[in-house]
Design an enzyme around this catalytic site. Structure first.
Site, mmCIF file in Angstrom:
data_model
loop_
_atom_site.group_PDB
_atom_site.id
_atom_site.type_symbol
_atom_site.label_atom_id
_atom_site.label_comp_id
_atom_site.label_asym_id
_atom_site.label_seq_id
_atom_site.Cartn_x
_atom_site.Cartn_y
_atom_site.Cartn_z
ATOM 1 C CD1 TRP A 176 3.685 -29.969 -2.825
ATOM 2 C CD2 TRP A 176 5.023 -31.731 -3.111
ATOM 3 N NE1 TRP A 176 2.895 -31.095 -2.818
ATOM 4 C CE2 TRP A 176 3.689 -32.192 -2.988
ATOM 5 C CE3 TRP A 176 6.031 -32.663 -3.286
ATOM 6 C CZ2 TRP A 176 3.353 -33.547 -3.055
ATOM 7 C CZ3 TRP A 176 5.685 -34.027 -3.349
ATOM 8 C CH2 TRP A 176 4.362 -34.445 -3.236
ATOM 9 C CD GLU B 148 -1.604 -31.570 1.862
ATOM 10 O OE1 GLU B 148 -2.780 -31.521 1.475
ATOM 11 O OE2 GLU B 148 -0.765 -30.677 1.632
ATOM 12 C CD GLN C 159 -0.857 -35.423 -2.488
ATOM 13 O OE1 GLN C 159 -0.666 -35.217 -3.672
ATOM 14 N NE2 GLN C 159 -0.816 -34.456 -1.589
HETATM 15 O O1 IFM Z 1 0.692 -29.131 -2.974
HETATM 16 C C1 IFM Z 1 -0.602 -29.640 -3.007
HETATM 17 C C2 IFM Z 1 -0.731 -30.644 -1.897
HETATM 18 O O2 IFM Z 1 0.143 -31.715 -2.084
HETATM 19 C C3 IFM Z 1 -2.147 -31.159 -1.832
HETATM 20 N N1 IFM Z 1 -3.071 -30.078 -1.646
HETATM 21 C C4 IFM Z 1 -3.001 -29.071 -2.710
HETATM 22 C C5 IFM Z 1 -1.595 -28.524 -2.839
HETATM 23 C C6 IFM Z 1 -1.533 -27.509 -4.018
HETATM 24 O O3 IFM Z 1 -1.741 -28.145 -5.231
#
Ligand code: IFM
Length: 688
Positions: A301, A442, A538
């Site tokens: 994304w 996540e 995040q």
């Molecule tokens: O898309 C991101 C995700 O939000 C967090 N881990 C790394 C991914 C790639 O940058």
């Protein structure tokens, strides 16, 4: 020509980070910022975007081509290399014409080199190497293609043939998946070069004090036929590349009057973003750009939320290609949805060339035991199918270019809406809920009613309602919209990130960090230290507010910022720019500035996580770099663009007096000067 980044001195421990920081790339090929005497152990990489391969049962990942710029010097029988002899002076830099420079002074020899991935012909990488003798010396230079390739999940060439003829080294390889790739490098020098085996050329010469030896290498990588680069065109190719890149940069320039240090980091971030744009191909930008094979070279994304708005502003042709990539991979997204029992399009969380899901069930390993850790990113991070329609609509809003809808973007929006309707569950409250999902944070997996997902999916339904020509679909969407569940602010104005979040344990980032058994331990998933707590990886609710400001009052944004800021680890490089945007909007310009400086310097200082559990995640950070620009435009300037016309609502931090912004509007490049009171001037600076 101005310098974007310089580093003086050589340090063994910085080799990998320098490789990232000093990357040159052209959207198709990337060459890491390594030195000519380096090999696979130092992660030299000529990375080819968009071509993937699987070796055995390992992850499918992008290809790295043989290194055509290996140059090993000996003087009077002694190797002249940074590892072997302490340099008196060593400096590497990047300039704003897209060129990497090296200058190393040894006791008896000075070495200078320049390198770029051509912006005029994206099949070319170019290198010029100069050796200046400080006294009479017997010199040998062994140069050529290094067949040793640093790979994370290789080897990828089941056949590799090298040949040498007339100062030209050719490589023809076939990947495990049967893709044929060709590389041909021409080595040019005023001196006679002797062939050594099939991959090396040798120059031997007695040089006098002050004598200069110049070697130019033009290497052409081709996916279809064994094309050769044309000899004696090095200088012409280099100049053409410089001009082409300067032109790209001219449309993307931003100046921060009063804050030279921040401006320098911003310009570097612009460089790191621009070098990933591809105007010619319908191809996407991977999570670590062209810096290597991390994250399987997959597209996340990150593209839609960070890179697409950046390119929409400075090079809409690239933005268009990014959208067309999602059109091209719609069938993969529909197959994924169908495989999981849903309708419509569920885009891959990690997408490669065909749009099939490449996210492994075990994306992380335990750093101590090496045991795989089950994660559900691919199955549950459904917001990806809302991020894409969001970005398409933003592109249309900003550029006014609706033609993209008839090129497949309408179908993408419709199918994403179908997916959300089939994925939603009717709750006892009579409303549709998106359960068992993962939001941008996540660490908490399998949650119900994640606010980010619910609002973004609802936006997708609205877009589809507005764009579809299918009356049945319109009626179905209208029915879902009437009963769509959206988490609302509580009495304190705070939106619960997901159902049950408020009941999670209070903790602090420091507390969790000190409870780790291993510094690289993964914080989320089933057993992660953050999982039972409110600590998030995040921006999540804050990301939602960054993207959909019109849906939340300033008071609500403020309440959520205050609440979630202390809970946010910023364990992802995507996080700081979101906080910078919302922080500025609510008037917290001091904090916004700090987040902006953090995101702007991520690839300069290398201050990012290098491991998720035991899995290497290093490389450059395109989303953070493009996010730096968004922090300025959407944050400090409160910029909105409608059909090429801009409006602003500035919240400029005190360090910056005014902002000079270049952007593309239709066929022209405009420059606006904006201070705290608003737009001072707008003028056209170039016309396409
Ligand atoms: O898309 C991101 C995700 O939000 C967090 N881990 C790394 C991914 C790639 O940058």
């Amino acid at each position: 020509m101005k310098t974007l980044l310089t580093k003086k001195g050589w340090n063994q421990n910085d080799i990998i980070q320098d490789g990232n920081s000093f990357l040159v790339a052209n959207g198709h090929l990337g060459y890491r910022g390594t030195l000519e005497e380096y090999g696979a152990d130092q992660l030299v990489g000529l990375n080819l975007g968009g071509v993937y391969d699987r070796s055995g049962n390992q992850w499918r990942e992008p290809i790295v081509m043989p290194n055509p710029f290996l140059l090993l010097v000996e003087a009077d029988g002694k190797p002249i290399q940074v590892f072997k002899e302490k340099a008196r002076h060593h400096e590497i830099s990047l300039t704003d014409d897209g060129v990497f420079h090296r200058r190393t002074e040894f006791k008896d020899i000075m070495i200078e080199s320049e390198r770029t991935a051509s912006h005029a012909d994206d099949r070319l990488v170019l290198e010029r190497f100069r050796l200046i003798a400080k006294k009479r010396l017997a010199i040998t230079v062994l140069m050529g293609m290094d067949p040793e390739i640093a790979e994370l999940a290789g080897p990828h060439f089941k056949s590799a043939e090298y040949s040498i003829q007339d100062n030209r080294i050719r490589f023809a390889g076939e990947t495990n998946e049967g893709k044929k790739l060709f590389e041909s490098a021409v080595y040019e020098c005023a001196e006679n070069l002797e062939s050594v085996g099939k991959t090396r050329l040798k120059l031997s010469k007695i040089v006098e004090k002050g004598e200069i030896l110049t070697i130019s290498v033009t290497s052409l990588i081709s996916e279809t036929e064994p094309f050769d680069p044309v000899a004696n065109r090095f200088e012409e190719s280099l100049q053409a590349s410089r001009l082409a890149f300067e032109k790209k940069l001219a449309a993307a320039d931003i100046g921060l009057r009063g804050d030279a240090a921040a401006e320098a980091d911003l310009r570097y971030s612009i460089y790191q973003s621009l070098i990933l744009g591809d105007r010619e191909r319908t191809r996407c930008i991977s999570g670590r750009g062209l810096s290597g094979q991390t994250y399987k070279g997959a597209v996340f994304w990150d593209t839609e939320i960070f890179l697409l708005p950046f390119f929409t502003l400075v090079d809409p042709r690239v933005a268009r290609n990014l959208i067309l990539y999602r059109v091209k991979t719609l069938s993969g997204a529909m197959a994924k949805a169908e495989g999981l029992g849903y309708k419509g399009a569920f885009y891959a969380w990690e997408s490669q060339d065909d749009g099939s899901e490449q996210c492994s069930k075990y994306n992380v390993t335990d750093p101590e035991t090496g045991e795989p850790v089950r994660t559900y990113f691919g199955e549950k991070q459904i917001h990806i199918s809302a991020d894409i329609p969001y970005a398409i609509e933003k592109y249309i809003e900003q550029t006014g270019d609706k033609s993209i809808l008839d090129e497949g973007a309408r179908e993408v929006i419709e199918e994403c809406a179908r997916f959300f309707m089939s994925r939603a569950e009717l709750g006892e409250d009579g409303l549709y809920h998106l359960n068992d999902v993962i939001g941008p944070d996540e660490y908490h997996e399998g949650v119900d009613d994640n606010a980010f997902t619910a609002y973004m999916a609802e936006e997708t339904l609205r877009f589809a309602l507005n764009r579809t020509n299918d009356e049945d679909l319109r009626q179905e969407i209208a029915r879902y919209l009437d009963h769509w569940y959206l988490p609302k602010p509580n009495a304190d104005g705070v939106i619960e990130q997901f159902k049950g979040y408020f009941a999670k344990k209070d903790s602090t980032i420091e507390e969790l960090r000190s409870s780790l058994h291993h510094p690289n331990e993964y914080w989320g998933g089933e057993n992660g230290v953050a999982t039972p707590t409110k600590i998030i990886k995040q921006a999540d609710v804050i990301a939602l507010m960054a993207l959909l400001p019109h849906r939340f009052s300033i008071e609500t944004q403020m309440a959520n910022y205050e609440y979630y800021a202390p809970q946010t680890e910023h364990g992802s490089s995507l996080s700081d720019s979101m906080y910078a945007i919302v922080g500025a909007r609510i008037g917290k310009t001091k904090e916004a500035y700090e987040h902006f400086r953090k995101t702007a310097s991520i690839d300069i200082r290398g201050a990012s996580k290098q491991f998720a559990g035991g899995v290497y995640i290093g490389g450059t950070h395109p989303a953070a770099n493009a996010g730096t620009v968004l922090a300025v435009t959407q944050g400090f300037l409160g910029l909105q663009m409608h059909g090429g016309e801009i409006t602003v609502d500035p919240k400029i931090p005190k360090q910056i007096k005014s902002i000079r912004l270049r952007y593309v509007a239709g066929n022209s490049i405009k420059e606006a000067t904006i201070d705290r009171d608003g737009i001072k001037t707008i003028k056209e600076v170039a016309h396409d």
